[in-house]
Enzyme design. Structure first.
Site, PDB file in Angstrom:
ATOM      1  N   HIS A   1       0.664  -1.393  -0.138  1.00 51.61           N
ATOM      2  CA  HIS A   1       0.114   0.069   0.060  1.00 51.61           C
ATOM      3  C   HIS A   1       0.834   1.359   0.168  1.00 51.61           C
ATOM      4  O   HIS A   1       0.361   2.538  -0.196  1.00 51.61           O
ATOM      5  CB  HIS A   1      -0.973   0.152   1.162  1.00 51.61           C
ATOM      6  CG  HIS A   1      -0.648   0.293   2.455  1.00 51.61           C
ATOM      7  ND1 HIS A   1      -0.134  -0.705   3.337  1.00 51.61           N
ATOM      8  CD2 HIS A   1      -0.169   1.558   3.053  1.00 51.61           C
ATOM      9  CE1 HIS A   1       0.083   0.038   4.531  1.00 51.61           C
ATOM     10  NE2 HIS A   1       0.167   1.374   4.531  1.00 51.61           N
TER      11      HIS A   1
ATOM     12  N   ASP B   1       1.215  -7.473   2.196  1.00 52.42           N
ATOM     13  CA  ASP B   1       1.287  -6.063   1.786  1.00 52.42           C
ATOM     14  C   ASP B   1       2.757  -5.896   1.753  1.00 52.42           C
ATOM     15  O   ASP B   1       3.391  -5.097   2.725  1.00 52.42           O
ATOM     16  CB  ASP B   1       0.610  -5.351   3.061  1.00 52.42           C
ATOM     17  CG  ASP B   1       0.410  -4.229   2.670  1.00 52.42           C
ATOM     18  OD1 ASP B   1       0.754  -3.476   1.751  1.00 52.42           O
ATOM     19  OD2 ASP B   1      -0.733  -3.502   3.544  1.00 52.42           O
TER      20      ASP B   1
ATOM     21  N   SER C   1       4.050   2.204   8.619  1.00 51.29           N
ATOM     22  CA  SER C   1       3.892   1.311   7.361  1.00 51.29           C
ATOM     23  C   SER C   1       5.302   1.068   6.682  1.00 51.29           C
ATOM     24  O   SER C   1       5.649   1.873   6.209  1.00 51.29           O
ATOM     25  CB  SER C   1       2.607   1.414   6.360  1.00 51.29           C
ATOM     26  OG  SER C   1       1.604   1.023   6.892  1.00 51.29           O
TER      27      SER C   1
END
Ligand code: ARG
Ligand code: ASP
Length: 710
Positions: A83, A219, A645
């Site tokens: 992402h 991810d 992230s």
């Protein structure tokens, strides 16, 4: 100070930070070393951050201005989240070469895709510069003067510190400006996309599973940094060579078990750990519900469009990911705050602070003043939220906003040549408006919602019943001159060199522009802006005092500074939790769960055929755990937030075991209040990541670049 028993109890309950709470400054990690080692860490603070030697910090990068990445080879290869790389994966995709849907793997260096605008920043060193920044600064100075002096010191210091180097310096405030740190960075600008799994893996579970556990999202994505021949940052050139990082991470295939020590090293963006009950109440009970309701509308229409065609799916993918991300997080946050009675917790602490501050003139007034400042902020903040989430929801109003700003800023000057070609370029490059049924539906419904809630009185003037307002909004959209660019272009040509007032008079012939201008003028009057900015400034100033007071009140606590997109270490242990009565969440997930979620009819749960084959053959190779399962994700008590992230998740030896990508929904209030019973970060198990690269994609050459230990 007279301590009563409830006072002490409350302090224990509310303040001294919870064991796993905190985002620590690498330079000062010595203060946490003993606690980290006690929690299981086998390395030292110096192994993590050391100004004189290559250390783990050299393997961690800031990915653009919002994610983290980590080097895993001595040839500049780094990992981050899918992402995080999303924009670059999407923008290099077409319906024919759809890397988002099908994945992308560079089978050699030539195939790696340059990503324009993408930066990878390495921290060279950091330094406490509080004394220099605050020299001759005092609280008696008017706030604006004080800030000017600070900004001047910052500019001088930054220039001095990187003079004669290719480095870039930034200085950031900590604890609301009680402390300042300098960051000297090396910014790389030739960054290339190397690999990304198909969406069915990289975004498996999609927005349905986002922020949730149990999770099965692969991810991750991979990029490579290129440098010039001297290993220094350089703009993209085919002569650049792979960058040689001072340090890359060793990967461990050992995995983790419940209770194991882990730490996360990355760039958390924003937290608000020390704000008052008013701020928590405003966020959780006032603003979040408005944003959620308005995003419900946007998401409903975008999802319909995305389900109707692959081209629209690609077109809206990136923006929907971001709209949905906030939408879901705020829901978790508000529920979480209510569950732990966050406002009451804050109020209880404030009562104690007031008691402590009672005979301390510097602090006595700070809480009542903060309360007043929030009272002033609240109405304008609420209006602004409506404007941003409703008026600015449609592409149509966004296009008018851009035009409006250009006029207001006097950018339509003939210095830039008022020819048809310039105006054409303006429409193609800046305004870029395309009408659509989806956008129209969003425009009508969000504006209507605003009107129903009494936040669009300007619509009231025109029409009264809901049916009339609806018709009016539909007409506005259909007849907007943005939809008739030839007409609007002629008008814009006439605006060149006019004063903003005169230009607006002309432009408001277009009723859609008129509506925008009225809506904007309503939410953005000078008086309202003044109220907004001055109360915000007042709050910042008071928070500086309040936090300083807290630190004096509890001199033995190690306070962590709120996240501000600077490099931090956070540590904890692998742990399941009880999200609600009768339910226990195990701390790790496996490929088995992907197969359990499989549903060919639901976009988010389609499983790649190749993955299924590997599952059926149990062909996991060295990536299986001791039980023969293929691990996919795990959760731990590390205190993380947006920006973390892509952060490396490391074990007691400082080896890479996972990539951080999310938090559990029940604990998303951790930006405001950390509760060790509910707050968990979610990581991708590095074994699943390597399995996908190696076994699924057949890109073993990338795994061969890495340093892997059993
Ligand atoms: N919740 C994660 C974060 O805040 C992941 C977001 C991207 N994924 C998504 N399904 N929208 O960044
Ligand atoms: N998913 C977030 C990010 O993109 C991480 C988080 O908020 O926990 O940084």
């Amino acid at each position: 100070m007279k301590k009563t028993l409830p006072f002490l109890l409350l302090l224990l309950l509310i303040h001294p930070l919870h064991a796993d709470e905190g985002m620590w400054i690498p330079l000062l990690l010595g203060k946490n070393e003993a606690a980290m080692q006690k929690a299981g860490m086998k390395i030292t603070a110096k192994d993590i951050y050391d100004i004189n030697n290559a250390c783990l910090k050299d393997a961690v990068i800031l990915f653009n201005q919002g994610c983290t990445g980590e080097y895993v080879s001595d040839e500049g290869l780094f990992l981050t989240n899918h992402h995080c790389g999303y924009y670059y994966i999407v923008s290099n995709s077409t319906v024919e070469h759809n890397y988002l849907t099908n994945g992308f793997w560079a089978m050699n260096r030539e195939q790696e895709i340059p990503c324009k605008g993408l930066t990878a920043t390495r921290l060279v060193y950091m330094e406490d510069v509080t004394d220099e920044v605050l020299q001759d600064v005092c609280d008696q100075q008017p706030e604006a003067d004080r800030q000017r002096l600070i900004d001047m010191h910052i500019a001088t210091l930054c220039a001095e510190k990187v003079n004669g180097t290719h480095y870039k310096a930034v200085i950031k405030p900590f604890y609301y400006g009680n402390q300042y740190f300098l960051y000297v960075n090396e910014v790389f600008t030739d960054v290339r996309l190397v690999g990304a799994p198909p969406s069915n893996i990289g975004k498996f579970g999609g927005d349905t599973d986002n922020w949730m556990w149990p999770r099965h999202t692969g991810d991750f994505s991979m990029f490579r940094v290129y440098a010039d021949k001297d290993n220094k940052p350089a703009p993209y050139s085919k002569d650049n060579v792979p960058y040689k990082p001072l340090k890359h991470l060793t990967i461990s295939l050992k995995g983790v078990n419940e209770g194991d020590f882990t730490f996360v090293f990355g760039y958390p963006g924003t937290t608000q750990r020390y704000v008052t009950s008013d701020a928590v109440d405003l966020a959780a009970n006032v603003e979040n519900p408005i944003r959620i309701a308005l995003r419900d509308i946007r998401l409903k229409h975008y999802n319909e469009a995305m389900n109707s065609s692959p081209a629209l799916r690609l077109k809206y993918a990136s923006r929907v990911a971001s709209i949905a991300n906030g939408w879901k997080k705020w829901q978790g946050e508000s529920i979480g705050i209510r569950r732990v009675d966050g406002v009451a917790q804050k109020k209880a602490f404030e009562a104690d602070f007031r008691q402590w501050a009672n005979n301390r003139p510097d602090y006595k007034e700070v809480l009542p003043q903060l309360h007043q400042a929030y009272e002033r902020l609240k109405p304008v903040e609420v209006e602004w939220t409506w404007f941003n989430e409703a008026v600015m929801a449609s592409d149509l109003m966004n296009a008018y906003y851009k035009l409006y700003r250009m006029v207001q800023n006097g950018e339509l000057k003939s210095g830039k040549l008022a020819t048809e070609a310039t105006v054409d370029a303006l429409f193609q490059k800046t305004l870029k408006f395309e009408a659509s049924e989806t956008d129209k539906a969003i425009f009508v419904e969000t504006m209507l919602c605003m009107w129903r809630n009494g936040f669009a009185p300007y619509l009231d003037k025109k029409q009264h019943s809901e049916a009339e307002v609806t018709r009016f909004l539909n007409d506005i959209y259909d007849n907007a001159w943005m939809n008739k660019p030839e007409k609007l272009k002629k008008l814009v040509l006439k605006c060149f060199d006019k004063t903003p007032e005169d230009a607006f008079k002309l432009l408001r012939k277009d009723h859609a522009m008129d509506l925008f201008a009225v809506a904007y003028g309503y939410a953005y009057t000078t008086a309202k802006r003044e109220q907004y900015t001055s109360s915000k400034q007042e709050i910042d100033k008071l928070m500086r005092t309040y936090v300083k007071g807290m630190m004096e009140m509890m001199p033995d606590s190690n306070f962590f500074p709120d996240a501000n997109l600077t490099l931090r270490v956070t540590y904890g242990h692998v742990a399941g939790f009880r999200p609600k009565d009768g339910v226990w969440y195990q701390p790790y997930s496996t490929l088995e769960g992907i197969m359990q979620k499989e549903n060919p009819d639901i976009y988010d749960y389609v499983v790649e055929p190749k993955l299924k084959q590997l599952y059926e053959a149990k062909d996991y190779g060295r990536y299986a755990n001791a039980k023969g399962e293929l691990p996919v994700g795990f959760i731990a008590t590390n205190h993380t937030t947006g920006g973390n992230s892509g952060s490396p998740v490391l074990n007691a030896e400082g080896q890479l075991i996972g990539i951080n990508f999310d938090r559990c929904w029940e604990g998303t209030m951790s930006d405001l209040l950390f509760d060790p019973d509910y707050c968990r970060n979610i990581s991708l198990d590095i074994r699943y990541c390597l399995f996908i690269i190696d076994k699924f994609a057949g890109a073993g050459h990338l795994v061969n670049e890495m340093t892997i230990v059993k």
